[in-house]
Design an enzyme around this catalytic site. Structure first.
Site, mmCIF file in Angstrom:
data_model
loop_
_atom_site.group_PDB
_atom_site.id
_atom_site.type_symbol
_atom_site.label_atom_id
_atom_site.label_comp_id
_atom_site.label_asym_id
_atom_site.label_seq_id
_atom_site.Cartn_x
_atom_site.Cartn_y
_atom_site.Cartn_z
ATOM 1 N N GLU A 84 -31.440 84.438 17.162
ATOM 2 C CA GLU A 84 -32.601 84.037 17.957
ATOM 3 C C GLU A 84 -33.741 85.030 17.737
ATOM 4 O O GLU A 84 -33.740 86.111 18.364
ATOM 5 C CB GLU A 84 -32.250 84.008 19.443
ATOM 6 C CG GLU A 84 -31.146 83.040 19.803
ATOM 7 C CD GLU A 84 -31.208 82.637 21.274
ATOM 8 O OE1 GLU A 84 -31.299 81.446 21.537
ATOM 9 O OE2 GLU A 84 -31.187 83.531 22.141
ATOM 10 N N SER A 99 -36.965 78.010 20.500
ATOM 11 C CA SER A 99 -37.840 76.832 20.418
ATOM 12 C C SER A 99 -37.242 75.704 19.589
ATOM 13 O O SER A 99 -37.958 75.003 18.871
ATOM 14 C CB SER A 99 -39.219 77.222 19.880
ATOM 15 O OG SER A 99 -39.853 78.093 20.798
ATOM 16 N N GLU A 142 -33.111 88.427 26.283
ATOM 17 C CA GLU A 142 -33.645 88.668 27.634
ATOM 18 C C GLU A 142 -32.785 89.694 28.378
ATOM 19 O O GLU A 142 -33.299 90.460 29.196
ATOM 20 C CB GLU A 142 -33.754 87.329 28.388
ATOM 21 C CG GLU A 142 -34.923 86.503 27.846
ATOM 22 C CD GLU A 142 -34.763 85.004 27.945
ATOM 23 O OE1 GLU A 142 -33.889 84.533 28.696
ATOM 24 O OE2 GLU A 142 -35.522 84.296 27.249
ATOM 25 N N GLY A 183 -38.900 80.453 23.633
ATOM 26 C CA GLY A 183 -39.806 79.947 24.667
ATOM 27 C C GLY A 183 -41.268 79.911 24.262
ATOM 28 O O GLY A 183 -42.144 79.745 25.115
ATOM 29 N N HIS A 186 -28.004 88.308 24.894
ATOM 30 C CA HIS A 186 -29.250 87.548 24.765
ATOM 31 C C HIS A 186 -30.421 88.523 24.809
ATOM 32 O O HIS A 186 -30.374 89.525 25.528
ATOM 33 C CB HIS A 186 -29.353 86.518 25.900
ATOM 34 C CG HIS A 186 -30.489 85.564 25.687
ATOM 35 N ND1 HIS A 186 -31.784 85.906 25.959
ATOM 36 C CD2 HIS A 186 -30.515 84.305 25.195
ATOM 37 C CE1 HIS A 186 -32.576 84.875 25.648
ATOM 38 N NE2 HIS A 186 -31.826 83.893 25.182
ATOM 39 N N ASN A 213 -28.638 76.770 27.130
ATOM 40 C CA ASN A 213 -28.763 77.991 27.927
ATOM 41 C C ASN A 213 -29.788 77.695 29.029
ATOM 42 O O ASN A 213 -30.987 77.706 28.778
ATOM 43 C CB ASN A 213 -29.237 79.129 27.005
ATOM 44 C CG ASN A 213 -29.540 80.405 27.769
ATOM 45 O OD1 ASN A 213 -29.220 80.526 28.953
ATOM 46 N ND2 ASN A 213 -30.154 81.361 27.091
ATOM 47 N N LYS A 245 -30.576 79.397 31.513
ATOM 48 C CA LYS A 245 -31.226 80.601 32.036
ATOM 49 C C LYS A 245 -31.273 80.560 33.573
ATOM 50 O O LYS A 245 -30.366 80.000 34.186
ATOM 51 C CB LYS A 245 -32.611 80.766 31.404
ATOM 52 C CG LYS A 245 -32.551 80.711 29.871
ATOM 53 C CD LYS A 245 -33.811 81.150 29.197
ATOM 54 C CE LYS A 245 -33.616 81.026 27.688
ATOM 55 N NZ LYS A 245 -34.744 81.549 26.935
HETATM 56 P P1 PGA Z 1 -35.835 78.385 24.012
HETATM 57 O O1 PGA Z 1 -34.740 79.493 24.371
HETATM 58 O O2 PGA Z 1 -35.098 77.222 23.394
HETATM 59 O O3 PGA Z 1 -36.476 78.039 25.311
HETATM 60 O O4 PGA Z 1 -36.777 79.000 23.027
HETATM 61 C C1 PGA Z 1 -33.633 79.726 23.543
HETATM 62 C C2 PGA Z 1 -32.799 80.843 24.118
HETATM 63 O O5 PGA Z 1 -33.373 81.819 24.616
HETATM 64 O O6 PGA Z 1 -31.551 80.791 24.090
#
Ligand code: PGA
Length: 255
Positions: free
Chosen positions: A170, A216, A102, A176, A100, A11, A13
């Protein structure tokens, strides 16, 4: 014994311009070509909308799949700035991430809207990757399973089955941050997600649905997470922007 082909999804982003995005995709195609991983593993990249067409050209002829990070719930129409599932399919996408955290946070997306987006994806012959996960305060209050169960019940559209549905668990506080739940905690949530899916789809279909872990995931923790019985791959953010790291995660999937 059920076999679910592991899916490692990147992803990206809101990262990448034409040049560096294409270079990243190219270095993945070079690696994917070498190891013969295609039979045991599915690799997917989900670039921002602006890069999908270009990345599709770079991936052409490779075994790496292409996906979007979101889609609108309607097929077309007066929705300025939005992109439909059919538009993604038109560019060669096979998957689309929906719900997601976000998007749920930044754009106030509800379970009902996520379900509508997932249904729109399925109607366009895309496989939605439906994201669920608890916040830190929900986990601290012991509400993880309740929250995830509610999100699954509300976000998985009717008509779903193993052929047109992927779930990504998640934990919001792990995205992150460099923090992850313990492996027993991940194992528990994934097991319960499969139970929730069994209630919705029936045991046979639920056994075949892939449930990804995200938050992460890194080369250093991927093998341990991917070895868990109900972890069928990963949804990788930050580490998917570095070809070596994304590839190391892909290589960590059990054969
Ligand atoms: P990350 O993000 O691996 O940077 O923690 C995962 C995601 O949001 O899909």
């Amino acid at each position: 014994m059920t076999t679910r082909k592991p899916l490692i999804a990147g992803n990206w982003k809101m990262n990448g311009l034409l040049g560096d995005g294409a270079a990243l995709a190219k270095s993945l195609t070079e690696r994917m070509g070498k190891g013969g991983e295609t039979a045991s593993l599915e690799l997917l990249v989900c670039p921002p909308f602006t890069l999908i067409a270009r990345i599709g050209e770079v991936l052409a002829g490779s075994a790496i799949s292409l996906g979007g990070q979101d889609c609108h719930s309607k097929e077309k129409g007066a929705h300025t700035g939005d992109v439909s599932a059919r538009m993604l399919a038109d560019l060669g996408c096979r998957y689309v991430i929906v719900g997601h955290s976000e998007r749920r946070t930044d754009h106030g997306e509800s379970d009902a809207l996520v379900a509508a987006k997932a249904a729109a994806a399925q109607a366009a012959k895309l496989c939605p990757i439906v994201c669920v996960g608890e916040t830190e305060s929900e986990r601290d209050k012991g509400r993880t399973i309740e929250v995830v169960g509610r999100q699954i019940a509300g976000s998985v559209p009717g008509g779903s089955g193993a052929g047109n549905l992927v779930i990504a668990y998640e934990p919001v506080w792990a995205i992150g941050t460099g923090r992850t739940p313990t492996t027993p905690e991940v194992a528990e949530v994934h097991g319960r997600i499969r139970e929730f899916l069994t209630g919705i789809l029936g045991a046979e279909e639920a056994q075949m649905v892939r449930i990804l872990y995200g938050g992460s995931m890194k080369p250093g923790n991927a093998a341990e997470l991917l070895a868990l019985a109900d972890v069928d791959g990963g949804l990788v953010g930050g580490a998917s922007l570095v070809a070596d790291d994304f590839w190391a995660i892909a290589r960590a999937t059990p054969k």
